[in-house]
Structure formats: C-alpha cells, structure tokens
Design a protein around this motif. Structure first.
Motif, PDB file in Angstrom:
ATOM      1  N   ASN A 137      -3.505 -11.076   0.814  1.00 57.89           N
ATOM      2  CA  ASN A 137      -4.022  -9.847   0.251  1.00 57.89           C
ATOM      3  C   ASN A 137      -5.277  -9.377   0.987  1.00 57.89           C
ATOM      4  O   ASN A 137      -5.430  -8.200   1.324  1.00 57.89           O
ATOM      5  CB  ASN A 137      -4.327 -10.122  -1.225  1.00 57.89           C
ATOM      6  N   LEU A 138      -6.156 -10.331   1.263  1.00 60.92           N
ATOM      7  CA  LEU A 138      -7.414 -10.016   1.946  1.00 60.92           C
ATOM      8  C   LEU A 138      -7.139  -9.441   3.340  1.00 60.92           C
ATOM      9  O   LEU A 138      -7.792  -8.508   3.790  1.00 60.92           O
ATOM     10  CB  LEU A 138      -8.256 -11.287   2.046  1.00 60.92           C
ATOM     11  N   TRP A 139      -6.159 -10.013   4.013  1.00 64.61           N
ATOM     12  CA  TRP A 139      -5.808  -9.535   5.350  1.00 64.61           C
ATOM     13  C   TRP A 139      -5.291  -8.102   5.301  1.00 64.61           C
ATOM     14  O   TRP A 139      -5.623  -7.265   6.131  1.00 64.61           O
ATOM     15  CB  TRP A 139      -4.766 -10.461   5.989  1.00 64.61           C
ATOM     16  N   VAL A 172      -6.040  -5.891   3.069  1.00 64.71           N
ATOM     17  CA  VAL A 172      -7.198  -5.039   2.792  1.00 64.71           C
ATOM     18  C   VAL A 172      -7.943  -4.749   4.093  1.00 64.71           C
ATOM     19  O   VAL A 172      -8.288  -3.610   4.402  1.00 64.71           O
ATOM     20  CB  VAL A 172      -8.149  -5.716   1.773  1.00 64.71           C
ATOM     21  N   PHE A 173      -8.148  -5.790   4.872  1.00 60.02           N
ATOM     22  CA  PHE A 173      -8.836  -5.609   6.152  1.00 60.02           C
ATOM     23  C   PHE A 173      -8.059  -4.656   7.052  1.00 60.02           C
ATOM     24  O   PHE A 173      -8.612  -3.726   7.641  1.00 60.02           O
ATOM     25  CB  PHE A 173      -9.017  -6.963   6.857  1.00 60.02           C
ATOM     26  N   TYR A 174      -6.744  -4.873   7.125  1.00 57.46           N
ATOM     27  CA  TYR A 174      -5.903  -4.049   7.992  1.00 57.46           C
ATOM     28  C   TYR A 174      -5.981  -2.574   7.606  1.00 57.46           C
ATOM     29  O   TYR A 174      -6.105  -1.700   8.456  1.00 57.46           O
ATOM     30  CB  TYR A 174      -4.454  -4.539   7.935  1.00 57.46           C
ATOM     31  N   THR A 180      -8.405  -1.111   6.072  1.00 52.55           N
ATOM     32  CA  THR A 180      -9.758  -0.591   6.221  1.00 52.55           C
ATOM     33  C   THR A 180     -10.120  -0.291   7.672  1.00 52.55           C
ATOM     34  O   THR A 180     -10.841   0.661   7.960  1.00 52.55           O
ATOM     35  CB  THR A 180     -10.779  -1.611   5.661  1.00 52.55           C
ATOM     36  N   ILE A 181      -9.603  -1.097   8.594  1.00 46.80           N
ATOM     37  CA  ILE A 181     -10.118  -1.067   9.965  1.00 46.80           C
ATOM     38  C   ILE A 181      -9.632   0.149  10.768  1.00 46.80           C
ATOM     39  O   ILE A 181     -10.246   0.556  11.743  1.00 46.80           O
ATOM     40  CB  ILE A 181      -9.782  -2.411  10.684  1.00 46.80           C
ATOM     41  N   GLY A 182      -8.528   0.774  10.355  1.00 50.20           N
ATOM     42  CA  GLY A 182      -8.042   1.971  11.049  1.00 50.20           C
ATOM     43  C   GLY A 182      -8.943   3.166  10.742  1.00 50.20           C
ATOM     44  O   GLY A 182      -9.380   3.333   9.615  1.00 50.20           O
ATOM     45  N   ILE A 183      -9.218   3.980  11.755  1.00 54.34           N
ATOM     46  CA  ILE A 183     -10.069   5.158  11.545  1.00 54.34           C
ATOM     47  C   ILE A 183      -9.180   6.361  11.243  1.00 54.34           C
ATOM     48  O   ILE A 183      -8.343   6.736  12.056  1.00 54.34           O
ATOM     49  CB  ILE A 183     -10.949   5.425  12.785  1.00 54.34           C
ATOM     50  N   LYS A 184      -9.374   6.940  10.060  1.00 57.12           N
ATOM     51  CA  LYS A 184      -8.496   8.029   9.604  1.00 57.12           C
ATOM     52  C   LYS A 184      -8.480   9.204  10.578  1.00 57.12           C
ATOM     53  O   LYS A 184      -7.437   9.754  10.887  1.00 57.12           O
ATOM     54  CB  LYS A 184      -8.944   8.522   8.230  1.00 57.12           C
ATOM     55  N   LYS A 236      -6.066   8.768  13.478  1.00 55.82           N
ATOM     56  CA  LYS A 236      -4.721   8.310  13.139  1.00 55.82           C
ATOM     57  C   LYS A 236      -3.718   8.657  14.246  1.00 55.82           C
ATOM     58  O   LYS A 236      -3.644   9.781  14.709  1.00 55.82           O
ATOM     59  CB  LYS A 236      -4.285   8.950  11.824  1.00 55.82           C
ATOM     60  N   GLU A 268       1.292  -7.309   7.602  1.00 53.41           N
ATOM     61  CA  GLU A 268       0.518  -6.121   7.237  1.00 53.41           C
ATOM     62  C   GLU A 268       1.270  -4.804   7.387  1.00 53.41           C
ATOM     63  O   GLU A 268       0.816  -3.779   6.896  1.00 53.41           O
ATOM     64  CB  GLU A 268      -0.795  -6.093   8.038  1.00 53.41           C
ATOM     65  N   ALA A 281      -3.831  -1.129  14.466  1.00 58.68           N
ATOM     66  CA  ALA A 281      -4.166  -0.381  13.258  1.00 58.68           C
ATOM     67  C   ALA A 281      -3.480   0.984  13.270  1.00 58.68           C
ATOM     68  O   ALA A 281      -2.882   1.380  14.269  1.00 58.68           O
ATOM     69  CB  ALA A 281      -5.683  -0.219  13.172  1.00 58.68           C
ATOM     70  N   SER A 282      -3.606   1.704  12.181  1.00 57.39           N
ATOM     71  CA  SER A 282      -2.935   3.004  12.045  1.00 57.39           C
ATOM     72  C   SER A 282      -3.447   4.014  13.078  1.00 57.39           C
ATOM     73  O   SER A 282      -2.814   5.027  13.316  1.00 57.39           O
ATOM     74  CB  SER A 282      -3.150   3.552  10.639  1.00 57.39           C
ATOM     75  N   ASP A 283      -4.594   3.738  13.713  1.00 51.39           N
ATOM     76  CA  ASP A 283      -5.090   4.631  14.757  1.00 51.39           C
ATOM     77  C   ASP A 283      -4.621   4.184  16.145  1.00 51.39           C
ATOM     78  O   ASP A 283      -5.025   4.751  17.153  1.00 51.39           O
ATOM     79  CB  ASP A 283      -6.625   4.716  14.711  1.00 51.39           C
ATOM     80  N   PHE A 298      -8.040 -16.806   8.247  1.00 51.45           N
ATOM     81  CA  PHE A 298      -7.300 -15.789   9.011  1.00 51.45           C
ATOM     82  C   PHE A 298      -6.791 -16.381  10.332  1.00 51.45           C
ATOM     83  O   PHE A 298      -5.679 -16.121  10.755  1.00 51.45           O
ATOM     84  CB  PHE A 298      -8.200 -14.574   9.312  1.00 51.45           C
TER      85      PHE A 298
END
Lengths: 248, 400
Positions: free
Chosen positions: A209-211, A213-215, A217-221, A224, A243, B44-46, B93
C-alpha cells in the motif's frame, strides 16, 4: 526435400548437434526442437548423438565468453529461427574468428546481435520490473511474464543483490520457477513444486500500500505523459507490476 | 502523523528534483548492491523513471526561495521523518525490488549543519546497522561544514548540490537566502576528494528552466562551465512548474517541456558528440529552435559540409550527422574496415535513415535524389519526422 535436423530442446543438445553438422560439413535447411511439425517438403532427421557433457565448456573455450554469451542469449529468445541463426553464426565464426561481430552485412550476424541484445534488454528491464512479495516464512516470491526465457539470467542478478534472502521467481508464461536458498539456485517446472496458497507476511499489505501511495505521489500532474510511460514500461508487463496492475 | 501521511507529504515535495539516476557505482554487500549502468524500477504517470525512493527528510525550511513549494512563507503541511522510519521504508521497498536505493534530500531545518547531521545519521544507520549496499544519493546542504561533507560523502554513492538558476542575479532575485559560492564550495570539495570510497558515482546538479529570463545560451554556457570546472556527471534541467503565486515569477500555462528536451539534447552533444556551446548557439541565435533538434539545426546551418561519405569520413564527422549516434558511429567504424557499407547495412546498425538520409552518401550514392537536397526541403522533412502525429492526435478534419 529440405532437411530439418532435430535436437531435444536443451542448449547442450543444440551445441552437440551443431558440432556434428559443422564437422561433417552438413548445411541443414533448418534446426528445430522435437515437437516440430514438418511441412510437406521437409524431411526431419534426428541424429544419434553421443552427448558431450562438456560441450558448453568446449564452446566457451572456442568462442570466448562474450561470443558464447551472444549465442546463449539467442537461444533463450522467443524467436522462430534462432537455431539456424546460431548454426550460421558458428559456421561463420570459424571463417572470421574475432572479426565475426563486425560482419554485420551477414544476416546471421546482424540477426544474432539483434536478438541477443533484445534478450539482454528484457533481462535488464526485469531487474527493475520484478516485484517480490514477502511470505509468512520470510521467503520473497515474485511472478514475471517475460517474452524470452530470462528466468535464470534474472535469478543470477538477484543472488548477488539479495544474497542473504530466500527467494522464488516464477515465469508464468513458461510455468517454470527458480528457487534460491541463500546458497544455490535451482530451476523447477511449476508442476513439480507443491504450492499451497501463498501466506503473506504481516507487513506485506502495509508496504504494498505504501509503495502505491509513493507511486501515485511522485508523478508530476503538470507533466503527465502516459505515452512516454508506456514506451518505457510496455503494457504487456503491467500484469505483474504491482503499482500499475490496477490501471489495466 | 502516520507513516503514510508523512510519505505523501515528503515524496510530494521531493518530486520536483529531476535526478533519479542510479548509475556509476559498484558496491556489493550481503544486502543490496549497485549496478554500474543503473536500473529503472518503474515509470511514473509523467513518464519519468523511478529508480530511487525520492523523499525529503523534512519539508520544513528556513529559506524562502520564490519558486519552491517548501518555502518558509508557504502555508503547507509540514512533516519530518525520523532516521529509523526512512531506514524501515528503504529496506522494505528494496527487499521487494521496488527501488534501487534512496535519494534523500531535505529542507533546511534550523541550520545547514543540523540538517546535514540528520541526513548523516539516516545514511549511517542504513549502511552500518542494516548493512545496506544499495544506491544512495544524498543532497549536500549549502553552507555545511567540511567535516560533515566529508562524512556524508564517504557513505553515499552520489552527492548533489543544486545551482537552481543559471546566473547569480537570478538567484539573488528568486532565492535570496541561497549563495552560489556555497554551492560551488561543495562541488569543489567533492571534485578534489572524489575516489572509490568518497562519492564514487560522482556529483550532479540541477537548473530550473523558464522561471527567469536567461537564454539557452546562458544556460548552456553555465552547464559547460560546470562540467569543465567540477567534473560533474550530469546537469539536470527542470522545466519550471508554477507552484507559487509571486509577482517575480512568470505565469505559465504549461511547463516549457520542449525547451527542456532541447537542452538535454544539447547537453548530450557537449558530453558525447564533441560539440562546443559556440557551435550550436551564438549571440544572434541565443535560443534553440523548438521545431528542430540542436544537432539537425547545426547540420542545416552547415549544409556545405555535407553529404559525408559513410565509408570514409572520420569518427568525429560521423558524430555530426543527424540520425547517427555514438553507438552506430562506433559500429560503422568497426565494420567498414572489412566491407563496404550499404544503406541496408546502416539500417541494421541502428542508423535512423529517415534523418541521416539527407546528409550522407554510401559508396557515393545518395539515398534521396540529389536535386531535392535543398535546405528548405530537408528542414521541412526533419520537422515532420519529429512531429509525426500519433493516431490519437489526428482529428477528423471537417469540410465546412
């Protein structure tokens, strides 16, 4: 008739066959595994081979480690004509020796190099994409779905990285698994291993779950770029990647 | 505050740092090792690679840099990790192969030395208590004492200190508490002391692009200067994303991603293709052409040097040809001793003929009719080649 020579699936057996063909100057139309369905114009031949147990060593000595690695990686590939490519690579090796990998105008060389780097690239990708779960007995367990048969290569990587952990990696496309017990690795067919339901360690849910959450969070909207992500992390692998699995 | 909330806050405020590389170090222990080429674990999504657990130790900060989400005057939720918490997440991790290691940065809490001591304590625990052999990239806090820098450097694989802005006047404007000489002092110390047990993977830095008025020429000159002076492994460029409202900051709708991309391409030209800044930019043209990559635009300006004959031109000439990279140039050199290369051979070697085709001959033959090789024609084709629309973007054209 076109002669198709048959070997019994293992790399050793293929090398033994190639050695005989080369020695006797036989040029096969193709080389295939035992369960090959020949076409009307093909004639399958299974030679009686005295398998040389030291054949790997022998070829490593002849080719040198890096060229040997090239044909081994080709063998691991999920490619239709890999055996005949290996045969012609070997044939040309005896002509060109150390220059072999520079002769990219020969189809067998350019194909061997292309395929072997494809396998090597997939192996490298899975060094990153493999996701372990921790089981109750502290064994780490992962499932992977690679195109090529990289399980053993990948296992060697993790024996160095996680030398003091027990781990199991299962290739779900081939139904084989590798088990490491802090000393050795062993390959099994999945049928040979009795697996009761996987009991996860008490922490497992929390860290999964924590991973995630990190995944998230780390992407910059504002940046995208899903296409770019797919380029680097093809969808065909997502099934086994924690993830992104739920985005499928 | 629980671990999950802390991680959300402290990963969110760390995400603007562009660096995530895990290469350049050879370390081996019973728990963890590093891979010389680096390994990407996720994307990541970006589309950016996730290799390291990129977090701040805390987002509390005594500085008030205008562009930064964590500046003192911002009213955002603050959090701080304990060293034990960071170790626990990293170890768990890593064991599951989510990450290649840790990238630990921090806001400045109390003082540079105080912050550095917390960073050191964390990394020390990881290395000495958990015997962690994975990759660690840590930020060095400008203004830190040499003795602490020495200690942190001996525990990590990579250290970095961000210059943030290309000129000191911009820095004064937007980051009044930050002094460039303090950043340079760190870089200098790392350069002088680097060896296989002190910052083995070298140092890097980052510049924000588009928050201030500098031209691409200013930025590239700064980069070239940094590479030369401090032997940096990498300079990262980070397209400015407006996170704060401030009269001194530009208001952008979109971060200048294409510009950032051009800067990275030019950065590669400097490091691997033997270009100089003055080759690709000058006072008359201080900014990159957004439509064409820097190498192609250099080639278009120097059409008199082309076409180059693949079977005889030098390695350095090969590197100047659009569509030919370091790998394919080396392959060409290795092979052409033994046979004459044809266009088909080039394709197999990884040359992008759609780009290179306008600039080369193979055995004195052209790929494209010679009469077509005019600047306008080539330029238009190179632009189209790069901008090839994907199927998703093609909109039905209406007749009316």
């Amino acid at each position: 008739m076109q002669n198709v020579y048959i070997y019994n699936d293992t790399f050793e057996s293929l090398l033994n066959l190639c050695e005989i063909l080369l020695k006797n100057k036989i040029k096969p139309f193709n080389i295939k595994t035992i369960n090959y369905q020949a076409s009307l114009f093909e004639n399958t031949i299974k030679l009686d081979i005295n398998n040389d147990v030291d054949i790997i060593k022998k070829f490593v000595n002849i080719l040198g480690v890096s060229n040997f690695k090239i044909i081994y990686y080709v063998f691991l590939a999920n490619e239709n004509n890999k055996e005949i490519i290996i045969y012609y690579y070997l044939l040309n090796y005896f002509k060109y020796r150390d220059r072999i990998n520079k002769m990219r105008n020969l189809k067998c060389v350019s194909e061997a190099l292309r395929i072997s780097s494809k396998v090597s690239r997939e192996n490298h990708r899975f060094k990153g994409f493999t996701r372990f779960k921790e089981l109750k007995n502290h064994v780490l367990y992962a499932e992977i779905n690679p195109d090529n048969d990289i399980l053993e290569l990948l296992a060697w990587h993790f024996t160095k990285r996680l030398a003091n952990e027990n781990f199991i990696i299962k290739d779900i496309n081939r139904d084989i698994m590798v088990i490491y017990d802090k000393k050795n690795i062993q390959l099994f067919s999945s049928e040979d291993v009795n697996f009761n339901e996987l009991m996860l360690s008490t922490d497992e849910d929390f860290f999964q779950n924590l991973w995630q959450v990190f995944y998230q969070t780390i992407g910059i909207k504002e940046r995208k770029n899903l296409k770019c992500r797919r380029n680097f992390m093809p969808k065909k692998y997502w099934q086994c990647i924690l993830e992104v699995r739920n985005e499928l | 505050m629980n671990i999950k909330e802390k991680l959300t806050i402290l990963a969110d405020s760390a995400k603007y740092d562009a660096s995530c590389s895990s290469s350049g170090s050879k370390r081996q222990s019973n728990f963890g090792n590093t891979s010389i080429s680096g390994i990407c674990h996720s994307f990541a999504s970006d589309g950016r690679c996730i290799s390291l657990l990129k977090i701040l130790l805390t987002n509390i900060c005594i500085f008030d840099c205008k562009y930064c989400i964590n500046r003192r005057s911002n009213n955002v939720k603050r959090a701080i990790f304990t060293p034990e918490e960071i170790c626990d997440i990293t170890i768990n991790f890593y064991k599951r192969n989510y990450i290649e290691g840790l990238f630990l940065s921090s806001g400045i809490i109390k003082s540079p030395d105080y912050t550095m001591e917390l960073l050191i304590k964390t990394v020390e625990l990881l290395r000495n208590k958990y015997h962690f052999g994975g990759y660690i990239h840590a930020k060095a806090i400008p203004g830190v004492s040499e003795i602490l820098l020495k200690k942190l450097g001996s525990l990590v694989d990579r250290l970095s200190a961000n210059v943030e802005l290309p000129t000191s006047s911009s820095l004064k404007l937007l980051a009044p508490n930050k002094e460039i000489n303090k950043v340079e002092k760190i870089m200098d110390y790392v350069k002088e002391n680097r060896n296989k047990s002190f910052v083995p993977a070298g140092q890097s830095t980052q510049m924000i692009i588009g928050a201030t008025q500098e031209t691409d020429l200013d930025i590239m000159q700064k980069s070239a200067n940094l590479y030369e002076k401090y032997n940096l492994k990498r300079v990262f460029y980070s397209a400015y994303i407006p996170v704060n409202q401030d009269a001194l900051l530009p208001s952008l709708k979109m971060p200048p991603l294409k510009r950032e991309n051009r800067l990275y391409q030019a950065d590669w030209l400097l490091r691997y293709y033997h270009f100089k800044v003055t080759d690709i930019l000058d006072a008359q043209n201080p900014n990159f052409n957004i439509m064409v990559d820097p190498k192609a635009s250099w080639a278009l300006k120097h059409l008199e040097e082309f076409p180059k004959e693949i079977n005889s031109c030098s390695y350095y000439d090969l590197l100047k040809i659009p569509g030919i990279g370091v790998t394919s140039a080396k392959r060409i050199i290795a092979s052409r001793k033994y046979f004459k290369l044809s266009f088909a051979d080039l394709k197999k070697m990884g040359v992008v003929l759609k780009r290179a085709g306008y600039f080369i001959t193979c055995n004195h033959e052209f790929l494209i009719k010679k009469e077509f090789l005019q600047k306008k024609f080539i330029e238009a084709n190179l632009v189209l080649e790069e901008e090839r629309p994907s199927y998703h973007n093609i909109e039905q054209l209406s007749l009316f």
